[in-house]
Design a protein around this motif. Structure first.
Motif, short mmCIF file in Angstrom:
data_model
loop_
_atom_site.label_atom_id
_atom_site.label_comp_id
_atom_site.label_asym_id
_atom_site.label_seq_id
_atom_site.Cartn_x
_atom_site.Cartn_y
_atom_site.Cartn_z
N ALA A 222 -8.17 -2.84 -0.65
CA ALA A 222 -7.67 -4.08 -0.57
C ALA A 222 -6.40 -4.31 -1.02
O ALA A 222 -5.70 -5.17 -0.26
N VAL A 225 -4.36 -3.25 2.08
CA VAL A 225 -4.33 -4.01 3.11
C VAL A 225 -3.33 -5.22 2.77
O VAL A 225 -2.74 -5.58 3.85
N ASP A 226 -3.47 -6.02 1.91
CA ASP A 226 -2.50 -6.93 1.32
C ASP A 226 -1.01 -6.49 1.41
O ASP A 226 -0.36 -7.33 2.15
N VAL A 238 -4.51 -3.22 9.57
CA VAL A 238 -6.01 -3.29 10.22
C VAL A 238 -6.76 -1.97 10.04
O VAL A 238 -7.95 -1.92 9.71
N LEU A 241 -8.14 -2.12 6.42
CA LEU A 241 -9.13 -3.21 6.62
C LEU A 241 -10.36 -2.71 7.06
O LEU A 241 -11.48 -2.90 6.46
N LYS A 242 -10.42 -1.78 7.85
CA LYS A 242 -11.45 -1.21 8.41
C LYS A 242 -12.09 -0.10 7.50
O LYS A 242 -13.32 -0.32 7.11
N ALA A 254 -13.67 -9.61 3.68
CA ALA A 254 -12.82 -8.52 4.65
C ALA A 254 -13.58 -8.44 5.87
O ALA A 254 -12.80 -8.40 6.96
N ALA A 257 -12.03 -11.32 7.79
CA ALA A 257 -10.40 -10.97 8.13
C ALA A 257 -10.50 -10.06 9.36
O ALA A 257 -9.74 -10.30 10.44
N LEU A 258 -11.52 -9.06 9.58
CA LEU A 258 -11.59 -7.90 10.51
C LEU A 258 -12.15 -8.72 11.69
O LEU A 258 -11.49 -8.48 12.93
#
Length: 581
Positions: A222, A225-226, A238, A241-242, A254, A257-258
């Motif tokens: 995470a 991602v951020d 991305v 995130l996946k 999550a 967001a995705l």
């Protein structure tokens, strides 16, 4: 306490260490006493020893004030016993008198600077009182004494951080890592410290190294991602995130967001799959789900079947929340299913009576569908919750007029009108409805006056002029005024079928049947689904002795919803009969 929180999460030792310290201190004290007991005590020492033992007994019993008094007596006899000062420090700490506690323990430490437990007590007391600069040397001494004590390492690192010594804090955390090995929480702390120093390369390296050992650690992923989204590196963001939704499938945020990213890319199926997953996660509350569904309303997806599936899922998961049904109502309104929307808005009202937008939707749908009984009942109940909303009084008044409850309508409309402030159009609406109510009560003088006041206040309202004209025609009074009003409405809105119907009705009452027929035919051409227009055509054909045509249109009116004994009588007798209502 940022670092103390980490300690609890990782090792859980900082709190338990207090117990360890006290036990160790007791052992130390016992050791001291053992040494003292090896030597014979003189008669002069007995008062001191008795006072010390009395202080210890009182301390154990929990009589803090008496124990303090007893230990102070010890100091009157002997001023250089570190154990007495330490005991007093602990007692003052119990009373939350931390500065006195620090003074006492400091004195103990000065008398016996090699006693590590005195150093720890001073480190913790200064930390707890946020005197981090003062705590630093004591923590430093502690970690020099025992380099593998995680509790002391974290305390030292935190104090260094809080005093602005970030590089030194990182070094201490590295030593902690040497002791315990790679740990996600520790790596996150180091990442944040590196970022505060603008050492992005080292920060990322820290996260990447811990991911080797903990490839499925949600907090680390995470953070990645951020990090990449903040940098604007969408592709890497991305990708991580996946990984996050794979590593932590219960992370609803999550999934949302995705899903939003897929939606922006036009990948509708993938987006809705993520949204559905998010809806079933515990960390996504009703309001967040509602916000997503509202955002979909302003897009081509507003009426998509996938949106309906999301809404149904929300109802399944939150069956007693008004928001579930109100958003279903909004969806069905978008699909032009007004009956279905009304049913869901009413369902929402079963769970939430104090949301006016829901009441408003219910009442407006009932008004548009001429559901006067329902509108009358619902608007009256709504007034129990919204006693200062003029529109509710207006709708209740309208329904009362339609149900021939003229006196009740006059009362409620009068109250509602008094609540209108700086809104001429709304005030004119009230005046017009008061005119309707008085006409219904066959008080034509008052009805005419209220309508005139309404038209004067809102001279641009064709609807007011049309309704006034129709009421005058029904009452067979001031037909020239009625004709003038109808002409004004048609001039302004030449494509409005009801206005032609009204003027045709004025002509009908003036017995100008050819002119009436022309207007009724024009109205029917513009809208052939209104039963009143069809009925009026039947009426005028009857007056023109075209009975078959008359019956044809009367029957058409019944098919469109016209009811009552009068129209049934017209069809049965093939003759026009006046409605005396």
């Amino acid at each position: 306490m940022k670092f103390l929180t980490v300690i609890v999460l990782i090792s859980g030792v900082i709190i338990s260490s207090c117990g360890t310290r006290k036990t160790a201190q007791s052992d130390t004290s016992s050791s001291k006493k053992g040494k003292k007991q090896e030597q014979p005590h003189s008669q002069a020492e007995f008062p001191y020893i008795e006072a010390f033992h009395n202080g210890m007994r009182l301390k154990i019993k929990g009589d803090t004030d008496a124990a303090i008094e007893a230990f102070n007596k010890c100091l009157e006899i002997k001023q250089n016993d570190d154990a007495v000062y330490f005991a007093l420090g602990q007692l003052y700490s119990l009373k939350n008198q931390y500065q006195q506690a620090i003074q006492m323990v400091t004195k103990a430490y000065e008398l016996d600077p090699k006693n590590i437990w005195y150093a720890e007590e001073l480190a913790v007391l200064n930390y707890d009182t946020q005197q981090f600069e003062k705590a630093v040397p004591y923590f430093k001494k502690l970690v020099e004494h025992e380099p593998t004590n995680l509790s002391w390492l974290y305390g030292y690192g935190d104090c260094l951080l809080r005093t602005g010594k970030v590089d030194e804090s990182i070094q201490v955390l590295n030593k902690a890592e040497d002791v315990m090995g790679k740990n996600p929480s520790l790596s996150l702390e180091k990442y944040n410290l590196y970022m505060s120093l603008k050492k992005e390369k080292e920060a990322l390296a820290e996260l990447e190294s811990v991911l080797v050992e903990y490839p499925k650690e949600p907090q680390i992923i995470a953070t990645m991602v951020d990090h990449y989204f903040k940098k604007g590196d969408m592709n890497k963001g991305v990708d991580f995130l996946k990984q996050l939704v794979d590593a932590d499938p219960e992370n609803g945020r999550a999934h949302l967001a995705l899903g939003e990213i897929y939606r922006q890319k036009g990948k509708t199926a993938e987006a809705f799959n993520e949204f559905k997953a998010a809806f079933q996660c515990q960390d996504v509350d009703v309001d967040t789900k509602m916000s997503l569904l509202i955002s979909l309303q302003d897009t081509p997806l507003a009426s998509a079947k996938e949106t309906a599936e999301l809404i149904d899922l929300m109802i399944l998961l939150h069956p007693e929340d008004a928001k579930s049904y109100s958003i279903k109502g909004d969806y069905l309104m978008e699909k032009e299913d007004e009956q279905g929307a009304l049913e869901n808005y009413r369902k929402a009202l079963q769970y939430e009576k104090k949301q006016f937008p829901i009441w408003n939707q219910v009442m407006l749908l009932e008004y548009q569908s001429s559901m006067w009984e329902e509108l009358y009942t619902d608007s009256k109940e709504c007034l129990n919750y919204f006693t200062t909303m003029p529109i509710v009084y207006l709708l209740n008044g309208v329904s009362a007029v339609q149900l021939k409850k003229a006196d009740e309508a006059i009362d409620v409309l009068t109250i509602g009108k008094s609540m209108v402030v700086n809104d001429k159009k709304l005030e004119a609406e009230f005046l017009g409805q008061l005119g309707e109510a008085y006409f219904t009560a066959k008080n034509y003088k008052e009805g005419k006056q209220f309508y005139q006041d309404a038209v004067k206040l809102d001279g641009e309202s064709n609807l007011l002029k049309n309704n006034f004209a129709y009421r005058l025609a029904n009452a067979k009074t001031d037909l020239e005024l009625a004709l003038s009003l109808a002409n004004q409405a048609i001039t302004k809105s030449p494509q409005q079928p009801n206005y032609y119907d009204t003027r045709g009705w004025v002509y009908f009452k003036q017995e100008k049947y050819e002119a009436a027929l022309a207007d009724f035919l024009k109205a029917y051409e513009l809208d052939n689904q209104q039963h009143l227009i069809a009925e009026h055509l039947g009426d005028v054909y009857s007056k023109l002795n075209q009975k078959d045509k008359a019956v044809e249109f009367w029957e058409k009116a019944v098919q469109l919803g016209a009811k009552g004994t009068i129209i049934e009588k017209k069809i049965a007798t093939k003759t026009y009969h006046e409605n005396l209502d």
